[in-house]
Design a protein around this motif. Structure first.
Motif, short mmCIF file in Angstrom:
data_model
loop_
_atom_site.label_atom_id
_atom_site.label_comp_id
_atom_site.label_asym_id
_atom_site.label_seq_id
_atom_site.Cartn_x
_atom_site.Cartn_y
_atom_site.Cartn_z
N PRO A 78 0.80 -1.22 0.00
CA PRO A 78 0.00 0.00 0.00
C PRO A 78 0.83 1.27 0.00
CG PRO A 78 0.01 -1.00 2.17
CD PRO A 78 0.68 -1.97 1.25
N ILE A 79 0.29 2.29 -0.64
CA ILE A 79 0.83 3.64 -0.52
C ILE A 79 0.27 4.22 0.78
CG2 ILE A 79 0.87 5.94 -1.53
CD1 ILE A 79 0.52 4.59 -4.27
N LEU A 80 1.14 4.68 1.67
CA LEU A 80 0.73 5.16 2.99
C LEU A 80 0.90 6.66 3.10
CD1 LEU A 80 2.52 2.41 5.15
CD2 LEU A 80 0.16 2.40 4.31
N ILE A 81 -0.11 7.32 3.63
CA ILE A 81 -0.06 8.76 3.91
C ILE A 81 -0.25 8.93 5.42
CG2 ILE A 81 -1.09 11.02 3.49
CD1 ILE A 81 0.22 9.80 1.03
N LYS A 82 0.78 9.42 6.09
CA LYS A 82 0.68 9.59 7.55
C LYS A 82 -0.18 10.80 7.91
CE LYS A 82 5.17 7.40 8.30
NZ LYS A 82 6.55 7.57 8.82
N LYS A 83 0.10 11.95 7.30
CA LYS A 83 -0.69 13.14 7.60
C LYS A 83 -0.64 14.10 6.42
CE LYS A 83 -1.32 16.83 11.03
NZ LYS A 83 -0.78 17.43 12.28
N LEU A 84 -1.82 14.48 5.94
CA LEU A 84 -1.94 15.45 4.85
C LEU A 84 -2.88 16.55 5.30
CD1 LEU A 84 -1.42 16.32 1.90
CD2 LEU A 84 -3.43 14.96 1.26
N THR A 85 -2.37 17.78 5.33
CA THR A 85 -3.16 18.93 5.75
C THR A 85 -3.39 19.85 4.55
OG1 THR A 85 -2.14 18.83 7.95
CG2 THR A 85 -3.32 20.85 7.37
N ALA A 86 -4.67 20.08 4.23
CA ALA A 86 -5.03 20.93 3.09
C ALA A 86 -5.69 22.20 3.59
CB ALA A 86 -5.97 20.17 2.15
N TYR A 87 -5.22 23.34 3.09
CA TYR A 87 -5.77 24.64 3.47
C TYR A 87 -6.62 25.15 2.31
CZ TYR A 87 -2.17 24.33 7.05
OH TYR A 87 -1.38 23.90 8.10
N PRO A 88 -7.95 25.10 2.42
CA PRO A 88 -8.81 25.44 1.28
C PRO A 88 -8.92 26.94 1.07
CG PRO A 88 -10.15 24.89 3.18
CD PRO A 88 -8.73 24.64 3.59
N ASP A 89 -9.23 27.31 -0.16
CA ASP A 89 -9.58 28.68 -0.50
C ASP A 89 -11.01 28.90 -0.01
OD1 ASP A 89 -10.78 30.87 -1.99
OD2 ASP A 89 -9.01 30.81 -3.29
N LEU A 90 -11.18 29.77 1.01
CA LEU A 90 -12.49 29.94 1.64
C LEU A 90 -13.52 30.53 0.69
CD1 LEU A 90 -11.44 31.14 5.21
CD2 LEU A 90 -12.04 28.83 4.44
N PHE A 91 -13.08 31.43 -0.19
CA PHE A 91 -14.03 32.01 -1.13
C PHE A 91 -14.55 30.94 -2.08
CE2 PHE A 91 -14.98 34.13 -5.21
CZ PHE A 91 -15.98 35.00 -4.78
N ALA A 92 -13.65 30.08 -2.58
CA ALA A 92 -14.08 29.00 -3.45
C ALA A 92 -14.97 28.03 -2.70
CB ALA A 92 -12.86 28.27 -4.03
N LEU A 93 -14.63 27.79 -1.43
CA LEU A 93 -15.43 26.87 -0.63
C LEU A 93 -16.84 27.41 -0.44
CD1 LEU A 93 -15.17 24.20 0.95
CD2 LEU A 93 -14.66 25.56 2.98
N TRP A 94 -16.96 28.73 -0.25
CA TRP A 94 -18.26 29.37 -0.11
C TRP A 94 -19.11 29.13 -1.37
CZ3 TRP A 94 -20.27 31.79 4.12
CH2 TRP A 94 -21.45 32.52 3.93
N GLN A 95 -18.42 29.02 -2.53
CA GLN A 95 -19.11 28.76 -3.79
C GLN A 95 -19.23 27.26 -4.06
OE1 GLN A 95 -16.43 30.99 -6.35
NE2 GLN A 95 -17.88 32.71 -6.46
N ARG A 96 -18.92 26.46 -3.05
CA ARG A 96 -18.97 25.00 -3.17
C ARG A 96 -18.04 24.47 -4.26
NH1 ARG A 96 -22.40 21.98 -0.45
NH2 ARG A 96 -23.97 22.97 0.86
#
Length: 435
Positions: A78-96
């Motif tokens: 398996p490909i293992l990912i221990k920790k991935l943190t994503a910081y979203p663009d809030l304006f884009a998130l508001w627009q779904r």
């Protein structure tokens, strides 16, 4: 209204505002369960395999982020990912819309064999044509790459993207390695050209790479590098590999690749490097002893005055094939020339060794696994050389050695070479075949 009443009204308004904001967050920001569902569906769609996610949650402080922990693909390795943190663009998130300002990867294990077939569900046309910038910056640390042969190498680095997944600037480093080992790519304007800066083995290999799109969206990569002053043993040790030679190499490299995806580009990468080396040492191999004992003994080292040749590498779905041609090494009164091919950690090579106590053109064959090579030399070659020297010194020595080697092949043939790995044909120094 009293001062106390004003404070109460103010607190009430503030509470209403906080409540309204929290309602908006709950209304427009997906829940952890929704995020997990979306992630699972999207990852399986993009990768073509199921993905297990240990934990996925929102983190509001110090800044809004989505954190994925302990993710793994459903594969034998398996490909293992221990920790991935994503910081979203809030304006884009508001627009779904999903748009990530930055993603930080802290700890991962990526077996090379597990990448085969991944991404089969992606539409290359959409990937190539989109003008959206879904990810602006990607930073990774403690990422372990495991080669198909099980060699583990740790990397770190970062990539800043332009639209259509074009790296604007990228850096790849080997942490904790001395001398410094790293690669830097810098995009040239808006063209699909990148200046390349490489430091490895105490030397450099700078140049430029270019990407073109051809008929049907097929990609073509080409470029040039100029290796200068690279200590070969140190360079290979930086990637946890052993070298057969120590010394500084310089040359000129051309590279090319073709494919419909980035993975196909990597699998088809081909390089050609004419190179030169000055004073160097052939490690764990005494060429003079090998010739004198007809290949029975070869432990030791061989000091070399110079080495020249051409190195070709060809990536394939089964691994890299390395070919050396026009090889020529000089050590005092001894010279050796020939060719070699390495694939699947097996070597097949033929050399001709000249001027060892007056013997000219002695053939030397190297074959077998890299960690247990077999050295062979037709005994008739030396006997023939001795006879040739007695009959006709100089030219007779060379003729006698070649006749002796040919007779040795006729009357003492070795095992047939597998069709998948034919031995390279020696150049002018190779003994002539019997007719």
């Amino acid at each position: 209204m009293t001062r106390k009443g004003k404070w109460l009204v103010g607190l009430g308004i503030a509470a209403l505002l906080v409540g309204a904001a929290w309602f908006a967050v709950l209304r427009f920001v997906p829940s952890d369960e929704e995020l997990a569902r979306r992630a699972s569906v999207e990852l399986e769609k993009q990768l073509g395999v199921k993905v297990r996610v240990g934990a996925l949650h929102w983190r509001l402080l110090p800044s809004p982020a989505v954190v994925i922990e302990d993710a793994a693909t459903d594969q034998p390795q398996p490909i293992l990912i221990k920790k991935l943190t994503a910081y979203p663009d809030l304006f884009a998130l508001w627009q779904r819309r999903i748009k990530i300002d930055r993603a930080d990867l802290e700890g991962a294990v990526i077996p090379q064999l597990s990448l085969r077939g991944l991404g089969s569900g992606r539409e290359k046309e959409e990937t190539a044509a989109t003008e959206e910038l879904p990810l602006a910056r990607f930073v990774f640390r403690d990422v372990t790459w495991i080669s198909r042969r099980g060699i583990a190498v740790v990397y770190e680095g970062e990539v800043d993207f332009d639209p259509a997944w074009r790296p604007r600037k990228a850096a790849l480093r080997r942490p904790g390695v001395t001398p410094a080992t790293d690669l830097t790519l810098t995009r040239q304007g808006q063209d699909d050209r990148w200046a390349t800066r490489i430091r490895v083995g105490g030397g450099t290999a700078d140049g430029e790479v270019r990407l073109d799109f051809r008929a049907g969206g097929r990609m073509h990569l080409e470029g040039t590098l100029k290796p200068q002053g690279i200590e070969v043993e140190s360079a290979l040790a930086a990637f946890n590999r052993r070298s057969v030679i120590a010394g500084k190499a310089s040359g000129n490299t051309t590279l090319s690749a073709n494919g419909d995806t980035v993975g196909e580009l990597a699998q088809s990468l081909h390089t050609q490097t004419p190179f030169t080396m000055g004073k160097s040492t052939l490690l764990r191999f005494d060429l003079d002893k090998a010739v004198r004992t007809a290949g029975k003994e070869h432990d030791g080292q061989t000091p070399l005055d110079s080495v020249t040749g051409q190195l070709d590498t060809q990536n394939t779905p089964q691994g890299m094939v390395v070919t050396y041609t026009h090889l020529k090494a000089a050590s005092g009164s001894l010279t050796a020339s020939g060719e070699a091919k390495i694939a699947n950690r097996q070597i097949e090579a033929e050399f001709a060794v000249d001027l060892v106590d007056g013997i000219v053109g002695v053939p030397l064959t190297v074959s077998g696994p890299l960690d247990k090579v077999k050295i062979s030399m037709p005994s008739g070659a030396i006997a023939g050389a001795v006879v040739g020297t007695a009959v006709l010194p100089g030219v007779g020595t060379a003729i006698g050695a070649r006749i002796g080697a040919t007779l040795g092949k006729i009357f003492s043939p070795g095992p047939a070479t597998p069709a998948s790995a034919p031995p390279p044909a020696a150049r002018a120094a190779k003994p002539a075949k019997a007719r």
